[in-house]
Enzyme design. Structure first.
Site, PDB file in Angstrom:
ATOM      1  N   HIS A 131      -6.104  -6.881  -0.831  1.00 45.55           N
ATOM      2  CA  HIS A 131      -5.065  -5.877  -0.635  1.00 45.55           C
ATOM      3  C   HIS A 131      -3.780  -6.469  -0.066  1.00 45.55           C
ATOM      4  CE1 HIS A 131      -3.787  -1.738  -0.223  1.00 45.55           C
ATOM      5  NE2 HIS A 131      -3.561  -1.880   1.056  1.00 45.55           N
TER       6      HIS A 131
ATOM      7  N   SER B  18       0.836  -1.193   0.000  1.00 50.74           N
ATOM      8  CA  SER B  18       0.000   0.000   0.000  1.00 50.74           C
ATOM      9  C   SER B  18       0.884   1.260   0.000  1.00 50.74           C
ATOM     10  CB  SER B  18      -0.917  -0.061   1.226  1.00 50.74           C
ATOM     11  OG  SER B  18      -2.035   0.741   1.042  1.00 50.74           O
TER      12      SER B  18
ATOM     13  N   ASP C  95      -8.456  -6.537  -4.853  1.00 51.99           N
ATOM     14  CA  ASP C  95      -8.327  -5.258  -4.143  1.00 51.99           C
ATOM     15  C   ASP C  95      -9.053  -4.166  -4.913  1.00 51.99           C
ATOM     16  OD1 ASP C  95      -7.470  -3.394  -2.283  1.00 51.99           O
ATOM     17  OD2 ASP C  95      -5.472  -3.169  -3.171  1.00 51.99           O
TER      18      ASP C  95
END
Ligand SMILES: *[C@@H]1O[C@H](CO)[C@@H](O)[C@H](O)[C@H]1NC(C)=O
Ligand SMILES: *[C@@H]1O[C@H](CO)[C@@H](O)[C@H](O)[C@H]1NC(C)=O
Ligand SMILES: *[C@@H]1O[C@H](CO)[C@@H](O)[C@H](O)[C@H]1NC(C)=O
Ligand SMILES: *[C@@H]1O[C@H](CO)[C@@H](O)[C@H](O)[C@H]1NC(C)=O
Length: 437
Positions: free
Chosen positions: A416, A154, A359
């Protein structure tokens, strides 16, 4: 005299034994700048090797900015113990020495003497990281020269790019004795405008919104793009958050970290910015579960872990995460694609992008856009390279494409957080980069 010696022995053995759980570990603070103290937590590999230095050193970075690697990354994703303190069967510690770092300063157990010492740009984060690593190598000289890989998820993936550049510079200048071989960006916040603009199309294709919902989401996203293009970065971040709000409304709270699930709706009086910030910092699917987990993780970190690791009393794990996010708010929407080009143009560092296909926040279509625009010598070669299947455990775990020092891994059945969602698929990009996994 004997009593005195016994006393000294007890004190020092207690100090030496200061650790959490049974896994061999090291941890500590490095003052990376005046007023800025960064915490790291190392787990030595449990691989059957003569010397742990026979295995690479892998840095794991959480996102946010403001998400704690020693807490979330360690207990919720890939450390030796899970949140119920049971051994995690796929932990990366089985193959690597794993170094969790609470960065930017102010995150997790890292702290600042005054909030004015928090970072405001990705480059400041990278420079702090180099100093953290200098301190780490000073104390653990046996890791000098051991292959080093930086894995960031991320926002951590965005940070890894500038860290790669700054580490490489320091190595060239001979001011650090590291051996950086690769960086990896997992479902990363590389080009935020691309990501925001592709949520609508992905949701429409997946049947999660209708045309009307799609159009509302796109109107919000295009406004974020417009603000960004005008250099209004701070405002663009707010508009990104309001685009998330539109997605929540139109999909009845799709889980931003895995489109197959949803977040429970609950009365929420917070602003779109506050909700989006919390999501980014906790970096986890299922808001309700996350809340539950965060309460537990928060308690675990601030009680048992804090005591075991001799964290100073005045430090509260996670207490500054919102401040960390807020001070980076102007930098938040800026891409790091130039940095990726620089790494590919000027270094021999391997650059890996891996993405869980379920995601939404850092969706795969958004990554493809910037990858296709990259300008580097291998751009044409990459475009023409074959896309190969990834087989692990007799299952199709995804696809990969590579050329020169650049790789892209599409990972199936993962949202994710790929290392947790699909450990088998994760082995493919770990082995490709490090030759272990
Ligand atoms: C690891 O544990 C999970 C559940 O905790 C299980 O589903 C999985 O099969 C296990 N994997 C291995 C390789 O043992
Ligand atoms: C923190 O830093 C700011 C800006 O340098 C300064 O104005 C303020 O007095 C400092 N606060 C403390 C408690 O030192
Ligand atoms: C392991 O390797 C490091 C680096 O080569 C060396 O400094 C250290 O003495 C070795 N340790 C053992 C126990 O052999
Ligand atoms: C990388 O190299 C390409 C030429 O191969 C050039 O067009 C591009 O501007 C370079 N990017 C950076 C950031 O240096």
């Amino acid at each position: 005299m004997l009593v005195y010696l016994l006393f000294v022995f007890l004190i020092s053995s207690q100090y030496a034994a200061g650790q959490f759980g049974d896994f061999k570990q090291d941890f500590g603070y490095v003052t990376v700048r005046e007023g800025a103290h960064m915490f790291y937590w190392l787990f030595y590999t449990t691989a059957d090797v003569e010397n742990y230095t026979d295995r690479p050193l892998v840095v794991w970075l959480q996102g946010g900015p403001g998400g704690s690697s020693t807490g979330i990354g360690n207990f919720e994703i890939l450390g030796p113990l899970d949140l119920s303190l049971q051994e995690r069967n796929y932990t990366w510690v089985k193959n690597f020495n794993v170094l969790f770092i609470d960065n930017p300063v102010g995150t997790g157990f890292s702290y600042v003497d005054n909030n004015s010492y928090l970072t405001t740009t990705n480059d400041e984060i990278a420079l702090d990281f180099v100093n953290l690593m200098r301190g780490f190598y000073e104390k653990n000289t046996e890791f000098e020269g051991v292959p080093l890989y930086i894995y960031g998820q991320s926002y951590g993936g965005k940070m890894a790019v500038d860290m790669g550049i700054r580490m490489h510079e320091a190595e060239e200048a001979g001011t650090i004795k590291s051996n950086l071989r690769g960086i990896a960006m997992g479902n990363a916040w590389i080009h935020p405008v691309d990501a925001t603009l592709t949520w609508g199309p992905l949701l429409l294709a997946a049947g999660l919104v209708d045309q009307e919902g799609y159009e509302e989401i796109q109107a919000h996203a295009r406004e974020a793009e417009r603000l960004f293009n005008e250099g209004l970065y701070f405002q663009s971040t707010a508009q990104w958050a309001s685009t998330q709000g539109a997605v929540f409304r139109r999909t009845t709270n799709v889980d931003f970290y895995n489109i197959l699930t949803k977040m429970p709706s609950q009365p929420d009086t917070r602003s779109a910015y506050e909700i989006a910030r919390e999501m980014m910092i906790h970096d986890n699917s299922h808001m309700a579960d996350t809340k539950q987990e965060v309460v537990n993780l928060y308690q675990l970190m601030n009680n048992e872990v804090k005591q075991a690791l001799n964290i100073p009393d005045h430090v509260t794990w996670g207490s500054l995460s919102n401040a960390v996010f807020n001070t980076l708010r102007t930098d938040f929407m800026k891409p790091v694609t130039d940095g990726i080009e620089k790494l590919l143009n000027e270094t021999d560092i391997i650059v890996t992008k891996y993405n869980g296909n379920l995601d939404l926040i850092c969706d795969t279509p958004g990554q493809i856009l910037w990858v296709d625009r990259l300008k580097w010598d291998g751009a044409e070669g990459y475009k023409n390279a074959p896309r190969n299947p990834i087989w692990e455990d007799n299952k199709l775990q995804g696809y990969y494409k590579s050329y020169g020092n650049f790789r892209f891994f599409w990972i199936n059945v993962a949202g994710h957080s790929v290392p947790r969602d699909n450990p088998a698929g994760s082995r493919a990009f770990l082995r490709d980069m490090t030759s272990f996994g």
